[in-house]
Design an enzyme around this catalytic site. Structure first.
Site, mmCIF file in Angstrom:
data_model
loop_
_atom_site.group_PDB
_atom_site.id
_atom_site.type_symbol
_atom_site.label_atom_id
_atom_site.label_comp_id
_atom_site.label_asym_id
_atom_site.label_seq_id
_atom_site.Cartn_x
_atom_site.Cartn_y
_atom_site.Cartn_z
ATOM 1 N N GLU A 85 1.015 -1.045 -0.299
ATOM 2 C CA GLU A 85 -0.522 -0.211 0.538
ATOM 3 C C GLU A 85 0.708 1.732 -0.085
ATOM 4 O OE1 GLU A 85 -3.220 0.012 3.222
ATOM 5 O OE2 GLU A 85 -3.813 2.427 2.859
ATOM 6 N N LYS A 272 -6.344 -0.013 11.850
ATOM 7 C CA LYS A 272 -6.536 -0.587 9.981
ATOM 8 C C LYS A 272 -4.931 0.274 10.217
ATOM 9 C CE LYS A 272 -6.153 -1.392 6.240
ATOM 10 N NZ LYS A 272 -5.041 -0.493 4.937
ATOM 11 N N ASP A 288 5.352 -13.632 13.075
ATOM 12 C CA ASP A 288 3.375 -14.268 12.424
ATOM 13 C C ASP A 288 2.575 -13.158 12.245
ATOM 14 O OD1 ASP A 288 1.409 -15.608 12.304
ATOM 15 O OD2 ASP A 288 1.214 -17.607 13.157
ATOM 16 N N HIS A 385 -2.457 11.147 -0.233
ATOM 17 C CA HIS A 385 -3.274 9.626 -0.971
ATOM 18 C C HIS A 385 -3.635 9.802 -2.115
ATOM 19 C CE1 HIS A 385 -4.332 5.479 1.239
ATOM 20 N NE2 HIS A 385 -3.800 6.616 2.726
HETATM 21 P P1 NDP Z 1 10.394 -22.743 16.604
HETATM 22 O O1 NDP Z 1 9.343 -24.217 17.063
HETATM 23 O O2 NDP Z 1 10.263 -22.694 15.168
HETATM 24 O O3 NDP Z 1 11.850 -22.097 17.362
HETATM 25 C C1 NDP Z 1 11.614 -22.286 18.556
HETATM 26 C C2 NDP Z 1 13.075 -22.663 19.518
HETATM 27 O O4 NDP Z 1 13.986 -21.444 19.384
HETATM 28 C C3 NDP Z 1 12.820 -22.672 20.651
HETATM 29 O O5 NDP Z 1 12.048 -24.051 20.924
HETATM 30 C C4 NDP Z 1 14.125 -23.448 20.746
HETATM 31 O O6 NDP Z 1 14.150 -24.861 21.059
HETATM 32 C C5 NDP Z 1 14.940 -22.339 19.981
HETATM 33 N N1 NDP Z 1 15.616 -21.368 20.616
HETATM 34 C C6 NDP Z 1 16.914 -21.028 20.290
HETATM 35 N N2 NDP Z 1 17.477 -20.051 21.173
HETATM 36 C C7 NDP Z 1 16.877 -19.493 21.594
HETATM 37 C C8 NDP Z 1 16.176 -18.821 22.819
HETATM 38 N N3 NDP Z 1 17.624 -17.697 23.060
HETATM 39 N N4 NDP Z 1 14.940 -17.813 23.047
HETATM 40 C C9 NDP Z 1 13.468 -19.440 22.857
HETATM 41 N N5 NDP Z 1 13.976 -19.794 21.743
HETATM 42 C C10 NDP Z 1 15.205 -20.268 21.161
HETATM 43 O O7 NDP Z 1 9.473 -21.265 17.143
HETATM 44 P P2 NDP Z 1 8.542 -21.067 18.109
HETATM 45 O O8 NDP Z 1 7.728 -22.115 19.053
HETATM 46 O O9 NDP Z 1 7.793 -19.475 18.136
HETATM 47 O O10 NDP Z 1 6.357 -21.010 17.243
HETATM 48 C C11 NDP Z 1 6.531 -20.040 15.967
HETATM 49 C C12 NDP Z 1 4.928 -20.649 14.890
HETATM 50 O O11 NDP Z 1 4.774 -21.062 15.796
HETATM 51 C C13 NDP Z 1 5.967 -19.498 14.038
HETATM 52 O O12 NDP Z 1 6.129 -19.818 12.531
HETATM 53 C C14 NDP Z 1 4.578 -19.644 13.810
HETATM 54 O O13 NDP Z 1 3.692 -19.352 12.558
HETATM 55 C C15 NDP Z 1 3.581 -20.994 14.021
HETATM 56 N N6 NDP Z 1 2.416 -21.696 15.248
HETATM 57 C C16 NDP Z 1 1.322 -20.337 15.861
HETATM 58 C C17 NDP Z 1 0.317 -21.070 15.364
HETATM 59 C C18 NDP Z 1 -0.532 -19.865 16.231
HETATM 60 O O14 NDP Z 1 0.110 -18.252 15.997
HETATM 61 N N7 NDP Z 1 -1.399 -19.827 16.814
HETATM 62 C C19 NDP Z 1 -0.149 -22.355 16.048
HETATM 63 C C20 NDP Z 1 0.829 -23.038 15.740
HETATM 64 C C21 NDP Z 1 1.999 -22.614 14.750
HETATM 65 P P3 NDP Z 1 15.899 -25.937 22.165
HETATM 66 O O15 NDP Z 1 14.771 -25.099 23.624
HETATM 67 O O16 NDP Z 1 15.270 -26.776 21.793
HETATM 68 O O17 NDP Z 1 16.700 -24.915 21.450
#
Ligand code: NDP
Length: 441
Positions: A85, A272, A288, A385
Site C-alpha cells: 500500500e 487498521k 507471524d 494519498h
Molecule cells: P520454533 O518452534 O520454530 O522455534 C523456537 C525454538 O527455537 C525454541 O523451541 C528453542 O528450541 C529455539 N531457541 C534457540 N534459542 C532460543 C532462545 N534464545 N529463546 C527461545 N528459543 C530459542 O518457533 P516458535 O515456538 O516460536 O513457534 C513459532 C511458529 O509457530 C511460527 O512460525 C508460527 O507461525 C507458528 N504457529 C503459530 C500458531 C498460532 O499463532 N496460533 C499455531 C501454531 C504454530 P530449543 O529450546 O530446543 O533450543
C-alpha cells in the site's frame, strides 16, 4: 557500527533506488552479495519455499521499503517495511521525524510470557477439579518443563498455572468450561510450537488428576502477558503544518482519538492504520503477522467494546500519544533464521532481542497512527494519498520509468486520478514519446 547508523537520512526518498541501496551499504558496510539479498532480486529459493509450506509452486514478491527518522528510547532505528500500500512507509517516516524533534518515542515491553490453554471436560465438580489441578501445580510445571530442557537452562519455560471456570455458552444446563492456562516464558521465540508441545505434554496428567477428558491444547493468541507500550509527547509548536497552527492540528488528533474511543466503527479503521505499520515491519522481519493481528484485535476488545489500541490527548501544551498491545515476536524460530531477506531486514533494524523488537513495533504503530490522525483531523488524507495513488494508477495505465511520475503529476493537476484519464494522457503524447512512456519504444 551503532555510532555510524542514523535513521535521519535527509533526501533519501528523492534518491533513485540504487542510490538508496548504496547509502545503506555505506552505513552498514554491506557486501555486494548482501545487497542482492536485501534487494530480494535472487529471492527465496524455490527449494527452500518447498520446505516452508505445502504444495509450493514458487515465491511471491512485495515491495520492501525503509521507514526513516524513528528514534525509540534514544536509539535510532531504520525500519524495514514490506507492504503493497502506498503512503505507509512515508507516514511512518514523516511522523517519526516530528516525534524525533520532540525527543523521540519512549517504549517498554513485558517479558515473553505466552499462554497455553488446556480445555478439560467431564471433570465432575468444577471447584474440586480446579483445586486438584492447583494442588498439583509444581508437578504440572515440572512436566511442562521436561519437554524443553534447553529453554529452562536459558531461564525460560513454564512459570505459572491458572485455572479458569467459564459459564457454559449454551446456558446453565451445560457443563461450565474448565480451562487451564500454562504461563510459559518463551524468551527469544514467538513460542507457538514450544507452548503447544508443553500444553499437549501435560494434558494426560491433567486428565489423570481430574478424571476428565481434555480436548484442545494450544496457545492463546491473546498474548496479554506480553504487552508492548510506546509513548510520545510533542510540543504543540512542532505540530504546525498545512498552514494551520499546532493547537488546531493537536485538537483534530485528540478529537479523532475520542471518536475511536467511543465508536467501534471508527476504532476498526483507527486500528487498521496502526496495523499498517506493525504488519509491514512484521512481514519484513519474518513474524507471524496473523498471530499479531489476532492478538491486537482481541486485546482491543478486552473491556467488551472494540476500542482503539492507541489514544491521544492534550496535556500542558503537549500532544501525548500512547499505545499498548500484545506483541508475540521472535528473533528465532519460524522462518526467521532461514530466510535471507529476513536476516538482512533484522540487520538493518539492529534490534538485539524480541523485547526490543516489540518496543520498535509499538512505536511504529503509534507513528503510523499519528500520521493518519494528523491528516484526518485537519486536511483529510486524500490529498497526500492521491499523489501516491496516482503513481499506481499511472503504472496500471501503462506508464513506465520517469513517465510514471510525470503522468501521476498530470493526473493530480487534473484532479482526476483514474486509469482512464492516465490512458488519455498517454494517448495524447506524440508517438515517439508515447512509446518511451510505456516502455514499448
Ligand atoms: P520454533 O518452534 O520454530 O522455534 C523456537 C525454538 O527455537 C525454541 O523451541 C528453542 O528450541 C529455539 N531457541 C534457540 N534459542 C532460543 C532462545 N534464545 N529463546 C527461545 N528459543 C530459542 O518457533 P516458535 O515456538 O516460536 O513457534 C513459532 C511458529 O509457530 C511460527 O512460525 C508460527 O507461525 C507458528 N504457529 C503459530 C500458531 C498460532 O499463532 N496460533 C499455531 C501454531 C504454530 P530449543 O529450546 O530446543 O533450543
Amino acid at each position: 557500527m551503532s555510532d555510524t547508523v542514523t535513521s535521519r537520512i535527509s533526501g533519501f526518498h528523492k534518491l533513485p533506488l540504487q542510490e538508496r541501496l548504496k547509502e545503506l551499504a555505506r552505513m552498514f558496510h554491506f557486501t555486494p552479495a548482501e545487497l542482492v539479498q536485501l534487494q530480494g532480486s535472487d529471492g527465496l529459493e524455490p527449494a527452500l519455499a518447498n520446505q516452508m509450506i505445502e504444495n509450493a509452486i514458487g515465491t511471491f514478491s512485495l515491495p520492501l521499503g525503509v521507514g526513516l527518522n524513528l528514534q525509540v528510547n534514544d536509539r535510532d532505528y531504520i525500519v524495514p517495511m514490506v507492504v503493497e500500500e502506498p503512503s505507509v512507509v512515508a507516514a511512518v517516516s514523516v511522523a517519526s521525524k516530528i516525534v524525533r524533534e520532540a525527543g523521540g518515542f519512549t517504549a517498554e515491553a513485558d517479558e515473553s510470557m505466552m499462554i497455553g490453554q488446556i480445555q478439560v471436560t467431564r471433570y465432575g465438580d468444577p471447584t474440586e477439579a480446579s483445586q486438584k489441578i492447583l494442588d498439583a501445580r509444581e508437578d504440572i510445571l515440572a512436566l511442562a518443563n521436561s519437554f524443553h530442557p534447553q529453554m529452562v537452562r536459558r531461564g525460560g519455560g513454564a512459570k505459572d498455572l491458572e485455572v479458569r471456570v467459564l459459564p457454559p455458552p449454551e446456558g446453565p444446563r451445560g457443563e461450565p468450561l474448565l480451562i487451564v492456562h500454562l504461563i510459559i516464558d518463551t524468551q527469544e521465540a514467538m513460542g507457538a510450537n514450544m507452548v503447544n508441545t508443553a500444553a499437549e505434554g501435560v494434558a494426560p496428567l491433567i486428565e489423570q488428576l481430574t478424571g476428565g477428558k481434555v480436548y484442545l491444547r494450544i496457545l492463546s493468541n491473546l498474548a496479554d502477558r506480553r504487552l508492548a507500550r510506546a509513548m510520545c509527547r510533542i510540543p504543540l509548536a512542532l505540530l504546525e503544518d498545512f498552514g494551520m497552527p499546532g493547537e488546531v492540528i493537536a485538537e483534530g488528533i485528540a478529537q479523532a482519538s475520542r471518536f475511536a474511543q467511543a465508536d467501534p466503527y471508527r476504532a476498526a479503521t483507527h486500528n487498521k492504520g496502526v496495523m499498517n505499520g506493525i504488519d509491514s515491519v512484521a512481514i519484513a522481519t519474518g513474524q507471524d503477522w496473523r498471530a499479531i493481528e489476532a492478538g491486537a484485535h482481541a486485546f482491543a476488545c478486552r473491556d467488551g467494546q472494540y476500542r482503539p489500541l492507541s489514544s491521544w490527548f492534550l496535556e500542558e501544551g503537549h500532544l501525548v500519544g500512547r499505545i499498548e498491545l500484545p506483541l508475540a515476536l521472535g528473533t528465532v524460530g519460524g522462518p526467521i533464521k532461514i530466510h535471507a531477506g529476513v536476516q538482512m531486514a533484522l540487520r538493518l533494524l539492529r534490534t538485539q532481542s524480541a523485547r526490543e523488537l516489540a518496543m520498535v513495533f509499538a512505536a511504529v504503530g503509534l507513528a503510523q497512527n499519528f500520521a493518519a490522525l494528523r491528516a484526518l483531523g485537519s486536511v483529510g488524507i486524500q490529498k497526500g494519498h492521491m499523489a501516491m495513488h496516482a503513481r499506481s494508477v499511472a503504472v496500471t495505465a501503462g506508464a513506465r520509468g520517469i513517465w510514471v511520475e510525470k503522468v501521476a503529476n498530470l493526473l493530480v493537476l487534473a484532479g482526476h486520478v483514474k486509469v482512464e484519464k492516465a490512458r488519455e494522457i498517454l494517448a495524447s503524447l506524440p508517438a515517439e514519446e508515447a512509446a518511451a512512456a510505456t516502455g514499448t519504444g
